[in-house]
Design an enzyme around this catalytic site. Structure first.
Site, PDB file in Angstrom:
ATOM      1  N   CYS A 184       5.954  -6.946 -19.804  1.00 26.40           N
ATOM      2  CA  CYS A 184       4.517  -6.941 -20.116  1.00 26.40           C
ATOM      3  C   CYS A 184       3.865  -5.637 -19.670  1.00 26.40           C
ATOM      4  O   CYS A 184       3.015  -5.081 -20.369  1.00 26.40           O
ATOM      5  CB  CYS A 184       3.830  -8.127 -19.454  1.00 26.40           C
ATOM      6  N   SER A 185       4.269  -5.157 -18.522  1.00 29.78           N
ATOM      7  CA  SER A 185       3.753  -3.892 -18.015  1.00 29.78           C
ATOM      8  C   SER A 185       4.137  -2.747 -18.951  1.00 29.78           C
ATOM      9  O   SER A 185       3.302  -1.902 -19.301  1.00 29.78           O
ATOM     10  CB  SER A 185       4.301  -3.652 -16.605  1.00 29.78           C
TER      11      SER A 185
END
Length: 163
Positions: free
Chosen positions: A58-59
């Site tokens: 997600c990062s």
């Protein structure tokens, strides 16, 4: 079939397809203000939907879309998760990303239900990327089957640049 951590998951609602009009939403920004789709009227929008900013995939997704698309005229990248707005803001500060639009669906999960990305079993959002034109018409839609994998960045970026 969509999986998360190797297990099948279910969703409520109907996934948006190319040609559909995006649903309005009310989400919480990092400053605790409410944001709606109308706040981004007249802009091309990339809805980068993620389970949690505190994970590597997600990062990476959030960083990549913001790095590659933030300089495009009339375009906004909107990252949506159920993380608390404080956590989203803390991530932006730690990553040195100042202009990211981070919105949270933590309050009532209405975005997750309306966009068919709320994982019923976990109350997290599934990974998806939607590109909307200036009129909020979906021009690109990817709902990632294995939520633990990255989306097709090149296809999404090409879709935005073609508008």
């Amino acid at each position: 079939m969509t999986t998360f951590l190797g297990n099948p998951v279910t969703f409520t609602g109907k996934q948006l397809q190319v040609g559909d009009t995006a649903h309005d939403f009310s989400l919480t920004a990092t400053d605790l203000s409410k944001k709606t789709l109308a706040d981004f009227a007249g802009k091309k929008k990339v809805l980068s939907i993620i389970p949690s900013i505190d994970t590597g995939v997600c990062s990476t997704q959030t960083r990549r879309f913001n790095q590659e698309l933030s300089d495009l005229d009339n375009t906004v990248v909107i990252t949506v998760s159920v993380d608390l707005p404080f956590a989203q803001g803390k991530w932006c500060a730690a990553e040195g990303i100042e202009n990211a639009v981070m919105l949270s669906d933590y309050f009532d999960h209405s975005f997750g239900r309306d966009y068919a990305v709320l994982i019923n079993e976990w109350h997290l959002l599934a990974r998806a990327v939607l590109v909307l034109d200036e009129n909020n018409t979906v021009t690109y839609a990817e709902y990632v089957d294995n939520i633990n994998t990255e989306p097709d960045y090149d296809a999404a970026i090409a879709a935005v640049k073609s508008l």
